[in-house]
Design a protein around this motif. Sequence first.
Motif, mmCIF file in Angstrom:
data_model
loop_
_atom_site.group_PDB
_atom_site.id
_atom_site.type_symbol
_atom_site.label_atom_id
_atom_site.label_comp_id
_atom_site.label_asym_id
_atom_site.label_seq_id
_atom_site.Cartn_x
_atom_site.Cartn_y
_atom_site.Cartn_z
ATOM 1 N N MET A 1 0.853 -1.183 0.000
ATOM 2 C CA MET A 1 0.000 0.000 0.000
ATOM 3 C C MET A 1 0.892 1.236 0.000
ATOM 4 S SD MET A 1 -3.325 0.714 0.255
ATOM 5 C CE MET A 1 -4.399 2.038 0.703
ATOM 6 N N LEU A 2 0.646 2.162 -0.902
ATOM 7 C CA LEU A 2 1.466 3.358 -0.978
ATOM 8 C C LEU A 2 1.144 4.298 0.174
ATOM 9 C CD1 LEU A 2 1.326 4.146 -4.773
ATOM 10 C CD2 LEU A 2 3.288 3.333 -3.465
ATOM 11 N N LYS A 3 2.180 4.903 0.687
ATOM 12 C CA LYS A 3 1.986 5.882 1.739
ATOM 13 C C LYS A 3 1.831 7.250 1.100
ATOM 14 C CE LYS A 3 4.851 3.283 4.969
ATOM 15 N NZ LYS A 3 6.033 3.290 5.816
ATOM 16 N N LYS A 4 0.746 7.903 1.377
ATOM 17 C CA LYS A 4 0.486 9.207 0.781
ATOM 18 C C LYS A 4 0.817 10.271 1.812
ATOM 19 C CE LYS A 4 -3.205 7.085 -1.833
ATOM 20 N NZ LYS A 4 -4.636 7.009 -2.072
ATOM 21 N N ASN A 5 1.960 10.833 1.694
ATOM 22 C CA ASN A 5 2.447 11.799 2.661
ATOM 23 C C ASN A 5 2.522 13.164 1.999
ATOM 24 O OD1 ASN A 5 4.283 13.462 4.158
ATOM 25 N ND2 ASN A 5 4.846 11.618 5.305
ATOM 26 N N LYS A 6 1.646 14.064 2.383
ATOM 27 C CA LYS A 6 1.586 15.352 1.713
ATOM 28 C C LYS A 6 2.889 16.123 1.858
ATOM 29 C CE LYS A 6 -3.408 15.934 2.170
ATOM 30 N NZ LYS A 6 -4.495 16.789 2.713
ATOM 31 N N LYS A 7 3.507 16.003 2.985
ATOM 32 C CA LYS A 7 4.765 16.699 3.200
ATOM 33 C C LYS A 7 5.832 16.176 2.259
ATOM 34 C CE LYS A 7 7.931 18.036 6.910
ATOM 35 N NZ LYS A 7 8.238 17.898 8.334
ATOM 36 N N LEU A 8 5.857 14.849 2.095
ATOM 37 C CA LEU A 8 6.835 14.245 1.186
ATOM 38 C C LEU A 8 6.592 14.676 -0.243
ATOM 39 C CD1 LEU A 8 9.116 12.294 0.578
ATOM 40 C CD2 LEU A 8 7.443 10.445 0.485
ATOM 41 N N VAL A 9 5.320 14.671 -0.645
ATOM 42 C CA VAL A 9 4.990 15.057 -2.018
ATOM 43 C C VAL A 9 5.401 16.489 -2.280
ATOM 44 C CG1 VAL A 9 3.095 15.447 -3.643
ATOM 45 C CG2 VAL A 9 3.141 13.378 -2.250
ATOM 46 N N SER A 10 5.208 17.356 -1.277
ATOM 47 C CA SER A 10 5.622 18.747 -1.431
ATOM 48 C C SER A 10 7.119 18.838 -1.614
ATOM 49 C CB SER A 10 5.194 19.541 -0.199
ATOM 50 O OG SER A 10 5.658 20.858 -0.274
ATOM 51 N N TRP A 60 5.751 5.254 -17.622
ATOM 52 C CA TRP A 60 5.711 6.715 -17.491
ATOM 53 C C TRP A 60 7.107 7.296 -17.687
ATOM 54 C CZ3 TRP A 60 8.041 10.632 -14.923
ATOM 55 C CH2 TRP A 60 7.376 11.865 -14.835
ATOM 56 N N ALA A 61 7.197 8.382 -18.435
ATOM 57 C CA ALA A 61 8.479 9.078 -18.593
ATOM 58 C C ALA A 61 8.237 10.464 -19.142
ATOM 59 C CB ALA A 61 9.407 8.306 -19.518
ATOM 60 N N ALA A 110 1.140 11.112 -5.456
ATOM 61 C CA ALA A 110 0.156 11.413 -4.414
ATOM 62 C C ALA A 110 -1.100 10.558 -4.567
ATOM 63 C CB ALA A 110 -0.214 12.894 -4.463
ATOM 64 N N SER A 111 -1.465 10.249 -5.806
ATOM 65 C CA SER A 111 -2.681 9.476 -6.051
ATOM 66 C C SER A 111 -2.524 8.010 -5.675
ATOM 67 C CB SER A 111 -3.072 9.573 -7.528
ATOM 68 O OG SER A 111 -2.179 8.807 -8.336
ATOM 69 N N GLY A 112 -1.285 7.507 -5.754
ATOM 70 C CA GLY A 112 -1.059 6.090 -5.494
ATOM 71 C C GLY A 112 -1.355 5.216 -6.696
ATOM 72 N N ASP A 113 -1.829 5.809 -7.773
ATOM 73 C CA ASP A 113 -2.136 5.062 -8.997
ATOM 74 C C ASP A 113 -0.920 5.119 -9.914
ATOM 75 O OD1 ASP A 113 -3.326 3.725 -11.059
ATOM 76 O OD2 ASP A 113 -4.545 5.425 -11.732
ATOM 77 N N LEU A 114 0.002 4.179 -9.714
ATOM 78 C CA LEU A 114 1.284 4.221 -10.426
ATOM 79 C C LEU A 114 1.327 3.236 -11.585
ATOM 80 C CD1 LEU A 114 3.823 4.420 -7.462
ATOM 81 C CD2 LEU A 114 2.551 6.258 -8.585
ATOM 82 N N PRO A 115 2.067 3.576 -12.641
ATOM 83 C CA PRO A 115 2.249 2.657 -13.757
ATOM 84 C C PRO A 115 3.210 1.540 -13.358
ATOM 85 C CG PRO A 115 3.628 4.560 -14.058
ATOM 86 C CD PRO A 115 2.798 4.836 -12.836
ATOM 87 N N ASP A 116 3.376 0.566 -14.215
ATOM 88 C CA ASP A 116 4.310 -0.525 -13.919
ATOM 89 C C ASP A 116 5.748 -0.035 -13.842
ATOM 90 O OD1 ASP A 116 2.565 -2.973 -13.959
ATOM 91 O OD2 ASP A 116 2.130 -2.230 -15.973
ATOM 92 N N MET A 117 6.091 0.923 -14.702
ATOM 93 C CA MET A 117 7.471 1.407 -14.772
ATOM 94 C C MET A 117 7.501 2.926 -14.767
ATOM 95 S SD MET A 117 8.735 -1.279 -17.700
ATOM 96 C CE MET A 117 7.084 -1.320 -18.421
ATOM 97 N N ALA A 369 6.055 -0.323 -6.876
ATOM 98 C CA ALA A 369 5.839 -1.333 -5.837
ATOM 99 C C ALA A 369 4.486 -2.023 -5.953
ATOM 100 C CB ALA A 369 5.978 -0.687 -4.456
ATOM 101 N N ASN A 370 3.520 -1.367 -6.576
ATOM 102 C CA ASN A 370 2.202 -1.995 -6.688
ATOM 103 C C ASN A 370 1.969 -2.630 -8.056
ATOM 104 O OD1 ASN A 370 1.990 0.352 -8.135
ATOM 105 N ND2 ASN A 370 0.074 1.039 -7.210
#
Length: 542
Positions: A1-10, A60-61, A110-117, A369-370
Amino acid sequence: MLKKNKKLVSAIGATIVMSMLLMACSSTMVPKTATGISESETSGAAATYPIKTDKTLTYWAEITQNLIGVVSSLDDVPLFQEWQKRTGVPLKFSSPTANRGTESLNVMLASGDLPDMIEYNWLTFPGGPEKAIKDGYILRLNDIIDKNAPNLKAYLKDHPDIDKMVKTDNGSYYAFPFIRGDEYLATFQGPIIRKDWLDELGLSVPTTIDEWTATLRAFKEKKGATAPLSVFSKPRVLNDFVNGAFAGAYGVKRDFYMENGQIKYGPMEKGFRDFLALFRSWYAEGLLDKNIATADGKMLDANIASGATGATVYSAGGGIGKWQPILEAKDKNALLVGAPYPVLKKGETPKFGQKDYLALMRGSVGVSANSKNAELAAKLLDYGYSEEGRMLFNFGIEGVSYTMQNGYPKYTDLIMKNPKMAPAQVMSQYNRATYYGPFIHDKRYLEQYYELPTQLEAKAKWENTDERKYQLPAVTPTPEESAEFAKIMADIDTLVDEMTLKIILGAEPLDSFEKYIDKMKSLKIGRVLEIQKMALERYNKR
């Protein structure tokens, strides 16, 4: 599960430096690895291409600059299409629009919806790659590479120096890297000067600071150059001087380096004061571009083309290769050549110069990771380290973008003599040789990309430095150290840019240099050096 940390994203938004772009390509069975080791000699099971699969992977690139305006989508790039055809793995590409890479990645993480690569320089991730793994953004790839990437595994086994560069202090492989297959590919930038002007004025190519001063004066007084030396100052002031151009004559560079067993930071050394004094005097005398603080690529192009500028610091491809035909169209005698990195005394070997690491994480690809297709993604990416994949990524499609001539891959006229586009633009459609990616770079690309003898001669001059003796390896601080390092250096970089401009432009006296050093100390540059030292010690134990 992705951790959604607003501070980290900033934090990501403040520090992300996007790498160039991805690619897609083709093929059959790969009988040997990139190093010539047969599949049976590697512990992992080599993929047979094309792979039979009903899965479509997502990738994604950020799009490379040379493709912007050439194609509307990555799906339209012939190389990407060929990659899918040869590997048998369908891909769905996503990339941000021009100059929106940072924002796009922030939103995606931030969304946690990541591509494979994800193609990205994970060394620039806040906290470093171990933090990205810990936070659940990308996978630790050790087991996956061991079982699914025999080509890369074999290459790293045969090249322990490269292996050391592409993992963390904990031994974690975190991305499929961009590897320069030869030292020859490491150098491509340095001082550039108008040789026709020198000949007309009876001057030789300058090698010392005194000769440079006399040359720039002659350009101003006798050639009417309004910006005798002009340089690129975006995104940072004197952007291409980080490698030691001119400052290296005084024994420093605007970066970290090693000397006598110690890690040093150039802008706080006496030699940097001497460098600032030189450029201050040159600016006051009108030998530097008056717009030195704001000059961007377009301005530099215009200065070179108009004859306002007779010297700069830039690359052989994007500089000499681009400007020479423009100048020749106006004056058939115009000639740009490379000049050695300047020294103080005639005959000295320059201490510093541009020389890339042989393994870079720009253009490297992490597996999210997902992802439910990590093994398939590894097999796809491993293709770039096979002999066939290496040919594709460096030269493209045989019979279209290159032909084999006596065992040598020769670019076709489609690439080198295209009437509508520059070679770099066409190459970016058929190979990745002009930018970064998950493959092994081939020196035979550069032997052709540098069409002009002056480009190869410039490269030879720029290579002649002692940079490798002083170069600090690509160390990786711990996640905690990395966050602290980034915070401190953000302030120090701002201070160094401020100091550089104010002293050169005469807004502050040269004696202000000591005040800036004191300020660096108060901003904890000492702690940064301590972090670098600890990271270097760990790197040496890898």
